[in-house]
Design a protein around this motif. Structure first.
Motif, PDB file in Angstrom:
ATOM      1  N   SER A  60       0.867  -1.168   0.000  1.00 20.55           N
ATOM      2  CA  SER A  60       0.000   0.000   0.000  1.00 20.55           C
ATOM      3  C   SER A  60       0.902   1.215   0.000  1.00 20.55           C
ATOM      4  N   ARG A  61       0.332   2.382  -0.166  1.00 25.37           N
ATOM      5  CA  ARG A  61       1.137   3.597  -0.191  1.00 25.37           C
ATOM      6  C   ARG A  61       1.932   3.757   1.109  1.00 25.37           C
ATOM      7  N   SER A  62       1.257   3.610   2.239  1.00 23.76           N
ATOM      8  CA  SER A  62       1.930   3.832   3.526  1.00 23.76           C
ATOM      9  C   SER A  62       2.978   2.764   3.811  1.00 23.76           C
ATOM     10  N   VAL A  63       2.669   1.514   3.490  1.00 17.63           N
ATOM     11  CA  VAL A  63       3.616   0.428   3.740  1.00 17.63           C
ATOM     12  C   VAL A  63       4.842   0.579   2.853  1.00 17.63           C
ATOM     13  N   LEU A  64       4.625   0.905   1.578  1.00 18.90           N
ATOM     14  CA  LEU A  64       5.741   1.097   0.656  1.00 18.90           C
ATOM     15  C   LEU A  64       6.603   2.280   1.085  1.00 18.90           C
ATOM     16  N   ARG A  65       5.950   3.363   1.514  1.00 21.99           N
ATOM     17  CA  ARG A  65       6.692   4.546   1.956  1.00 21.99           C
ATOM     18  C   ARG A  65       7.573   4.214   3.164  1.00 21.99           C
ATOM     19  N   ASP A  66       6.997   3.531   4.143  1.00 19.34           N
ATOM     20  CA  ASP A  66       7.754   3.189   5.348  1.00 19.34           C
ATOM     21  C   ASP A  66       8.892   2.226   5.041  1.00 19.34           C
ATOM     22  N   CYS A  67       8.645   1.276   4.139  1.00 22.60           N
ATOM     23  CA  CYS A  67       9.672   0.303   3.788  1.00 22.60           C
ATOM     24  C   CYS A  67      10.836   0.975   3.058  1.00 22.60           C
ATOM     25  N   LEU A  68      10.522   1.854   2.136  1.00 21.80           N
ATOM     26  CA  LEU A  68      11.573   2.589   1.431  1.00 21.80           C
ATOM     27  C   LEU A  68      12.367   3.470   2.393  1.00 21.80           C
ATOM     28  N   ASP A  69      11.657   4.054   3.358  1.00 20.57           N
ATOM     29  CA  ASP A  69      12.336   4.905   4.336  1.00 20.57           C
ATOM     30  C   ASP A  69      13.347   4.103   5.143  1.00 20.57           C
ATOM     31  N   THR A  70      12.945   2.919   5.593  1.00 22.32           N
ATOM     32  CA  THR A  70      13.832   2.102   6.426  1.00 22.32           C
ATOM     33  C   THR A  70      14.923   1.416   5.615  1.00 22.32           C
ATOM     34  N   ASN A  71      14.567   0.860   4.465  1.00 25.13           N
ATOM     35  CA  ASN A  71      15.499   0.002   3.725  1.00 25.13           C
ATOM     36  C   ASN A  71      16.389   0.724   2.728  1.00 25.13           C
ATOM     37  N   ALA A  72      16.031   1.940   2.345  1.00 23.94           N
ATOM     38  CA  ALA A  72      16.838   2.643   1.344  1.00 23.94           C
ATOM     39  C   ALA A  72      17.193   4.075   1.748  1.00 23.94           C
ATOM     40  N   ILE A  73      16.186   4.852   2.125  1.00 20.86           N
ATOM     41  CA  ILE A  73      16.433   6.260   2.451  1.00 20.86           C
ATOM     42  C   ILE A  73      17.302   6.385   3.705  1.00 20.86           C
ATOM     43  N   SER A  74      16.944   5.658   4.744  1.00 16.89           N
ATOM     44  CA  SER A  74      17.687   5.758   6.002  1.00 16.89           C
ATOM     45  C   SER A  74      19.133   5.276   5.873  1.00 16.89           C
ATOM     46  N   PRO A  75      19.406   4.132   5.220  1.00 15.35           N
ATOM     47  CA  PRO A  75      20.806   3.754   5.022  1.00 15.35           C
ATOM     48  C   PRO A  75      21.609   4.805   4.254  1.00 15.35           C
ATOM     49  N   ALA A  76      20.947   5.457   3.291  1.00 14.92           N
ATOM     50  CA  ALA A  76      21.629   6.514   2.540  1.00 14.92           C
ATOM     51  C   ALA A  76      22.046   7.650   3.464  1.00 14.92           C
ATOM     52  N   LEU A  77      21.157   8.020   4.383  1.00 17.81           N
ATOM     53  CA  LEU A  77      21.445   9.127   5.287  1.00 17.81           C
ATOM     54  C   LEU A  77      22.429   8.723   6.386  1.00 17.81           C
ATOM     55  N   VAL A  78      22.365   7.460   6.814  1.00 24.37           N
ATOM     56  CA  VAL A  78      23.345   6.971   7.784  1.00 24.37           C
ATOM     57  C   VAL A  78      24.745   7.039   7.184  1.00 24.37           C
ATOM     58  N   THR A  79      24.873   6.562   5.947  1.00 26.20           N
ATOM     59  CA  THR A  79      26.184   6.588   5.288  1.00 26.20           C
ATOM     60  C   THR A  79      26.674   8.019   5.093  1.00 26.20           C
ATOM     61  N   GLN A  80      25.791   8.887   4.661  1.00 22.73           N
ATOM     62  CA  GLN A  80      26.177  10.284   4.467  1.00 22.73           C
ATOM     63  C   GLN A  80      26.673  10.897   5.770  1.00 22.73           C
ATOM     64  N   ALA A  81      26.007  10.574   6.883  1.00 20.29           N
ATOM     65  CA  ALA A  81      26.384  11.151   8.171  1.00 20.29           C
ATOM     66  C   ALA A  81      27.715  10.606   8.677  1.00 20.29           C
ATOM     67  N   PHE A  82      27.980   9.322   8.424  1.00 22.38           N
ATOM     68  CA  PHE A  82      29.213   8.703   8.914  1.00 22.38           C
ATOM     69  C   PHE A  82      30.374   8.822   7.925  1.00 22.38           C
ATOM     70  N   ALA A  83      30.106   9.334   6.734  1.00 23.62           N
ATOM     71  CA  ALA A  83      31.151   9.439   5.713  1.00 23.62           C
ATOM     72  C   ALA A  83      32.391  10.189   6.186  1.00 23.62           C
TER      73      ALA A  83
END
Length: 249
Positions: free
Chosen positions: A101-124
């Motif tokens: 669903s829209r909400s499930v897909l949004r939350d999954c993308l946030d956890t599995n793709a968006i958040s790792p991207a931001l974690v890496t950027q912060a620890f770079a």
């Protein structure tokens, strides 16, 4: 003169594959493993479990909710203050919803793709202080676009549409970071395989099927990458423990 410790941070380190990775890494000579856990209470219990089985384990705990910018920033400052740099970042934390669903897909993308991207950027900045840094994204063959159309693939008939989309996005993140940090940081996507964990609430089904592996093999595969045994495959989509075991994007 003692050899400097290799400092490795594992997100989602208090359970499943992350816990197995923390246990293995912290037992290695010249390694210090930082367990990233959203819940400090659960993280502390996992830490005590590792210490009880091996009192000499070099491991510490940091509160890290990868979906929270404030939590990421605080974790960066804590690692910086205690260690000054970071050698290995294992982006392991993730979710595997079965609904679409829209909400499930949004939350999954946030956890599995968006958040790792931001974690890496912060620890770079801390990774760039290492002389031999590595970023590892724990992905899945379900995120392979090519294998989605392969009827011979064991998971061809499995749905997991939301999860597949999020891991395909994570794979692109790995490819982008390999380009961005070329000649500075080695970057890998890694599929741990069909593993017995609580992901998607399928532990019991996996155990009954008898074909899923324990997280220990996944941890050994990640250690091989951290130790440089697969540096020739920098920027690629790896699986298993040996050089040459690759998945198509």
């Amino acid at each position: 003169m003692s050899t400097p410790r290799i400092t490795a941070l594992v997100t989602g380190g208090n359970n499943g594959i992350g816990l197995a990775v923390c246990q293995l890494f912290s037992a290695q000579p010249n390694y210090h493993c930082i367990m990233g856990s959203r819940s400090l209470e659960k993280g502390q219990k996992a830490l005590e479990s590792i210490k009880s089985s091996n009192s000499s384990s070099a491991i510490s705990l940091v509160q890290l909710d990868i979906t929270s910018d404030d939590s990421i920033a605080s974790a960066v400052e804590e690692v910086k203050a205690k260690h000054g740099h970071l050698d290995v970042l294992i982006n392991n934390a993730g979710v595997c919803p079965v609904d679409f669903s829209r909400s499930v897909l949004r939350d999954c993308l946030d956890t599995n793709a968006i958040s790792p991207a931001l974690v890496t950027q912060a620890f770079a900045p801390l990774l760039l202080k290492s002389s031999n840094a590595r970023i590892i994204y724990v992905s899945s063959a379900l995120g392979s676009i090519q294998k989605r159309g392969d009827p011979d693939y064991m998971a061809y008939d499995a749905d997991f549409k939301t999860y597949r989309i999020s891991k395909a996005a994570l794979n692109m993140l790995a490819a982008c970071d390999a380009w961005e940090y070329k000649d500075k940081i080695k970057v890998f996507a890694f599929c741990p395989g069909y593993v017995i964990t609580d992901l998607a609430g399928e532990r019991e089904a996996k155990e009954k099927a008898g074909i899923a592996k324990t997280p220990d093999g996944s941890a050994r595969g990640l250690l091989a990458i951290a130790e440089g045994k697969r540096d020739a495959e920098n920027g690629l989509f790896l699986h298993d423990e040996k050089l040459g075991e690759l998945y198509p994007w």
